[in-house]
Scaffold this motif. Structure first.
Motif, PDB file in Angstrom:
ATOM      1  N   TRP A  62      69.443  25.872 -15.436  1.00 53.82           N
ATOM      2  CA  TRP A  62      69.491  27.326 -15.566  1.00 53.82           C
ATOM      3  C   TRP A  62      70.214  27.863 -14.345  1.00 53.82           C
ATOM      4  O   TRP A  62      70.114  27.294 -13.254  1.00 53.82           O
ATOM      5  N   GLY A  63      70.970  28.934 -14.538  1.00 58.90           N
ATOM      6  CA  GLY A  63      71.733  29.457 -13.422  1.00 58.90           C
ATOM      7  C   GLY A  63      71.850  30.966 -13.454  1.00 58.90           C
ATOM      8  O   GLY A  63      71.447  31.631 -14.411  1.00 58.90           O
ATOM      9  N   TYR A  64      72.399  31.496 -12.369  1.00 55.67           N
ATOM     10  CA  TYR A  64      72.678  32.930 -12.252  1.00 55.67           C
ATOM     11  C   TYR A  64      74.176  33.145 -12.419  1.00 55.67           C
ATOM     12  O   TYR A  64      74.987  32.505 -11.751  1.00 55.67           O
ATOM     13  N   ALA A  65      74.540  34.051 -13.317  1.00 53.76           N
ATOM     14  CA  ALA A  65      75.943  34.421 -13.459  1.00 53.76           C
ATOM     15  C   ALA A  65      76.334  35.336 -12.305  1.00 53.76           C
ATOM     16  O   ALA A  65      75.595  36.260 -11.960  1.00 53.76           O
ATOM     17  N   GLU A  66      77.486  35.052 -11.685  1.00 55.35           N
ATOM     18  CA  GLU A  66      77.932  35.896 -10.581  1.00 55.35           C
ATOM     19  C   GLU A  66      78.127  37.335 -11.065  1.00 55.35           C
ATOM     20  O   GLU A  66      78.707  37.584 -12.114  1.00 55.35           O
ATOM     21  N   GLY A  67      77.599  38.266 -10.279  1.00 55.92           N
ATOM     22  CA  GLY A  67      77.674  39.665 -10.661  1.00 55.92           C
ATOM     23  C   GLY A  67      76.622  40.068 -11.668  1.00 55.92           C
ATOM     24  O   GLY A  67      76.646  41.190 -12.185  1.00 55.92           O
ATOM     25  N   GLY A  68      75.682  39.160 -11.971  1.00 51.94           N
ATOM     26  CA  GLY A  68      74.654  39.453 -12.955  1.00 51.94           C
ATOM     27  C   GLY A  68      75.067  39.017 -14.349  1.00 51.94           C
ATOM     28  O   GLY A  68      76.183  38.529 -14.578  1.00 51.94           O
ATOM     29  N   MET A  69      74.178  39.229 -15.300  1.00 49.80           N
ATOM     30  CA  MET A  69      74.434  38.776 -16.668  1.00 49.80           C
ATOM     31  C   MET A  69      75.599  39.517 -17.322  1.00 49.80           C
ATOM     32  O   MET A  69      76.166  39.044 -18.308  1.00 49.80           O
ATOM     33  N   GLY A  70      75.954  40.668 -16.784  1.00 49.65           N
ATOM     34  CA  GLY A  70      77.161  41.337 -17.263  1.00 49.65           C
ATOM     35  C   GLY A  70      78.384  40.476 -17.068  1.00 49.65           C
ATOM     36  O   GLY A  70      79.390  40.632 -17.788  1.00 49.65           O
ATOM     37  N   GLY A  71      78.339  39.546 -16.117  1.00 51.97           N
ATOM     38  CA  GLY A  71      79.451  38.626 -15.908  1.00 51.97           C
ATOM     39  C   GLY A  71      79.672  37.732 -17.118  1.00 51.97           C
ATOM     40  O   GLY A  71      80.813  37.368 -17.435  1.00 51.97           O
ATOM     41  N   VAL A  72      78.587  37.359 -17.810  1.00 48.71           N
ATOM     42  CA  VAL A  72      78.711  36.559 -19.027  1.00 48.71           C
ATOM     43  C   VAL A  72      79.396  37.380 -20.115  1.00 48.71           C
ATOM     44  O   VAL A  72      80.368  36.955 -20.741  1.00 48.71           O
ATOM     45  N   SER A  73      78.866  38.594 -20.346  1.00 40.91           N
ATOM     46  CA  SER A  73      79.428  39.455 -21.396  1.00 40.91           C
ATOM     47  C   SER A  73      80.866  39.834 -21.087  1.00 40.91           C
ATOM     48  O   SER A  73      81.721  39.885 -21.998  1.00 40.91           O
ATOM     49  N   ASN A  74      81.157  40.118 -19.821  1.00 36.53           N
ATOM     50  CA  ASN A  74      82.534  40.465 -19.438  1.00 36.53           C
ATOM     51  C   ASN A  74      83.501  39.333 -19.742  1.00 36.53           C
ATOM     52  O   ASN A  74      84.624  39.561 -20.211  1.00 36.53           O
ATOM     53  N   SER A  75      83.097  38.110 -19.449  1.00 33.07           N
ATOM     54  CA  SER A  75      84.004  36.981 -19.672  1.00 33.07           C
ATOM     55  C   SER A  75      84.267  36.793 -21.165  1.00 33.07           C
ATOM     56  O   SER A  75      85.401  36.487 -21.569  1.00 33.07           O
ATOM     57  N   ILE A  76      83.230  36.983 -21.999  1.00 37.63           N
ATOM     58  CA  ILE A  76      83.426  36.860 -23.449  1.00 37.63           C
ATOM     59  C   ILE A  76      84.326  37.993 -23.939  1.00 37.63           C
ATOM     60  O   ILE A  76      85.221  37.787 -24.765  1.00 37.63           O
ATOM     61  N   ALA A  77      84.092  39.207 -23.421  1.00 34.49           N
ATOM     62  CA  ALA A  77      84.936  40.345 -23.797  1.00 34.49           C
ATOM     63  C   ALA A  77      86.384  40.111 -23.380  1.00 34.49           C
ATOM     64  O   ALA A  77      87.326  40.429 -24.129  1.00 34.49           O
ATOM     65  N   ASN A  78      86.578  39.555 -22.187  1.00 31.92           N
ATOM     66  CA  ASN A  78      87.939  39.266 -21.732  1.00 31.92           C
ATOM     67  C   ASN A  78      88.624  38.257 -22.652  1.00 31.92           C
ATOM     68  O   ASN A  78      89.819  38.370 -22.948  1.00 31.92           O
ATOM     69  N   ALA A  79      87.850  37.265 -23.101  1.00 35.30           N
ATOM     70  CA  ALA A  79      88.413  36.278 -24.035  1.00 35.30           C
ATOM     71  C   ALA A  79      88.793  36.947 -25.346  1.00 35.30           C
ATOM     72  O   ALA A  79      89.869  36.681 -25.907  1.00 35.30           O
TER      73      ALA A  79
END
Length: 571
Positions: free
Chosen positions: A272-289
């Protein structure tokens, strides 16, 4: 959520704007429209657009991410406001969408679990678990030599079962109607949906009875068979009840335990890990893709209704401002309740379907408390080093009030009576220990995932601000017992009860999984029997959120599977 926090009598406004979407005007026609920019909706949009289907995502809030979002709710402090840890995101999605290239960075935690005790010893004992099995055994031996010796076998047992069900996560459930009815050609095609189930059966092999027992048993039965140490059992049991209105003694809680141990991060199983910048970092990366392939993502675009033609086919959506956006496909990242009871015209749905949707269980025990502090907590069981730097235990999920499974059971029973637990189960994370982007120098953000709290208080009374404050005081008092001085370090807080989680994030009942992960609401019955393939009674309308198979957590599987179903029909 607007508001303010205060210290020394000075009020400071709360700012919220981190995970950006788009405020531009959507076109009036697309091939596909996705309702809601939660992580599953974004995954669905990315795969649809990647396949050449012109797709728009419409988000009612000013930020994208749904529950996987970062927000600066206290100036200078950035919080994973709802979901807070990453592990379950499916590896093929991570790779297919090149999320690392699109900005996702993950801080892995080691060790991963810390359970301090309240006892007379100086210092009190604690349990610290991580990657090093020999160190885990040394830690467990403080409580039981027998448990220390058997713990590797337990880990292997859980990993074996979790690995076996992986094929079920990345495919829709078996197409029972297709297998049993229709033309021979359709039956043969439907038989292909049996493949993941057969793969799971082959991987389980002689362990199928053990898997069945885990699915149906109370967690207490499973853990009592393996271990005698209460702190170890209670620590492991937290994974069986997290986010669920059940106790370790509830039948079926074993599956929730399995659900939370089947993840991996960057190829490392069980991490388990922490996304840099918070969990919004996960959503942002998917949105960028998704955007890199041409998908359009819009914020502050509230969908009021799904448009349905006379032929009972989805024709697009109508926004709150009256704008109609036409599309051949509509995918809803909202809960089944919101999708089918609020957004879909009721006269277009069969009465028995509406009744079944109304009976889905959304009970939630969770109150999320986000806290800003000006220094690290100092736990009696693990005093800080003289230099003030974080210890290994600070990067963990810190389990408080986990001395025994009886403590967890009692907390659950109080909530079923309409009372917030007086000794709640607390999972505390301090992601700023590994990710310095989240807080000012020397300061930290704390995520407290607390259980058990009811949606309605005794007598059917709604939560008021005084109730939130009273419950937060209870939580803070318990943290103070384990870490004296904690309360003085608090700069500001936000308390999100089940109704708050529903209001802000659209989580019906405040349930983080879009519906209970009980056996009657899994696989072939998620969200309903005969509607577990992401489709609905409205042709062209699909469910792509966690209310569909395989359920909750930041996995992306529901979005991926729904996109494949929509693509198959579109072609």
């Amino acid at each position: 959520m607007a508001g303010s926090w205060s210290r020394a009598g000075k009020a400071v406004p709360i700012r919220v704007c981190l995970t950006r979407g788009s405020h531009s005007v959507p076109k009036l026609e697309y091939d596909a429209v996705v309702i809601g920019a939660g992580h599953n909706g974004l995954v669905a949009a990315a795969y649809l657009q990647k396949a050449g289907v012109n797709t728009a995502v419409l988000e009612r809030r000013h930020v994208i991410g749904g529950a996987a979002v970062t927000e600066e709710i206290i100036p200078g402090f950035k919080f994973s406001r709802a979901s807070y840890l990453l592990s379950l995101l499916r590896p093929h999605i991570y790779q297919d969408l090149e999320l690392k290239r699109h900005g996702l960075k993950v801080y892995l935690r080691n060790p991963h679990a810390f359970t301090p005790l309240l006892e007379e010893g100086q210092p009190p004992r604690s349990l610290l678990l991580g990657r090093d099995m020999s160190e885990n055994q040394r830690q467990i031996s403080k409580f039981s030599e027998k448990d220390a010796q058997i713990y590797p076998a337990y880990q292997a047992y859980m990993e074996r079962l979790a690995s076996a069900i992986e094929p079920l996560l990345d495919a829709p459930p078996v197409n029972i109607p297709g297998v049993t009815t229709g033309s021979l050609r359709k039956r043969v095609a439907a038989l292909r949906t049996l493949k993941p189930l057969l793969q799971t059966g082959i991987k389980l092999g002689k362990h199928i009875p053990e898997f069945y027992e885990l699915l149906t048993s109370p967690t207490t039965k499973i853990l009592d068979r393996w271990f005698e140490s209460e702190p170890l059992k209670a620590t492991l049991a937290t994974d069986a009840v997290i986010g669920a209105m059940i106790s370790p003694s509830s039948p079926g809680s074993g599956y929730v335990l399995l659900h939370h141990v089947m993840g991996e991060v960057e190829g490392k199983k069980g991490e388990w890990g922490y996304a840099e910048g918070g969990m919004g970092g996960v959503s942002n990366s998917i949105a960028n893709a998704a955007r890199s392939h041409g998908a359009a993502i819009f914020t502050e675009k509230t969908v009021k209704q799904i448009l349905v033609g006379e032929d009972r086919r989805a024709r697009g959506v109508a926004l709150e401002d009256g704008t109609e956006i036409r599309s051949k496909l509509v995918l809803s990242n909202a809960t089944p309740h919101v999708t089918f009871r609020h957004l879909t015209p009721q006269d277009c749905l069969p009465p028995e379907f509406i009744k079944a949707v109304s009976q889905i269980d959304y009970a939630s025990p969770v109150t999320k408390i986000n806290i800003a502090v000006d220094r690290l907590p100092i736990f009696l069981a693990a005093p800080n080093s003289p230099d003030g730097n974080p210890g290994p235990h600070h990067q963990c999920s810190i389990h408080l009030n986990c001395e025994s499974m009886d403590v967890l059971d009692q907390a659950y029973r109080q909530a079923t009576e309409g009372r917030p637990s007086t000794r709640p189960m607390l999972e505390v994370c301090i992601p700023s220990v590994l990710d310095p982007t989240l807080a000012p120098p020397g300061c930290h953000v704390l995520s407290v995932f607390s259980q058990f709290t009811p949606y309605w208080l005794q007598g059917g009374r709604a939560w008021e601000q005084k109730d939130r404050d009273s419950y937060a005081d209870t939580v803070f008092e318990w943290i103070e017992r384990y870490a004296p001085g904690f309360k003085q370090s608090v700069v500001g807080k936000e308390v999100l009860t089940p109704p708050d989680l529903e209001r802000i994030f659209g989580l019906t009942g405040g349930n983080i999984f879009h519906g209970a992960m009980s056996l009657d609401q899994l696989y072939l019955a998620r969200p309903l029997p005969s509607f577990s393939d992401y489709r609905s009674p409205i042709r062209g309308l699909y469910l792509c959120g966690s209310g569909a198979h395989p359920g909750g957590g930041v996995m992306g599987s529901a979005g991926w599977n729904a996109a494949l179903a929509a693509l198959a029909d579109h072609r």
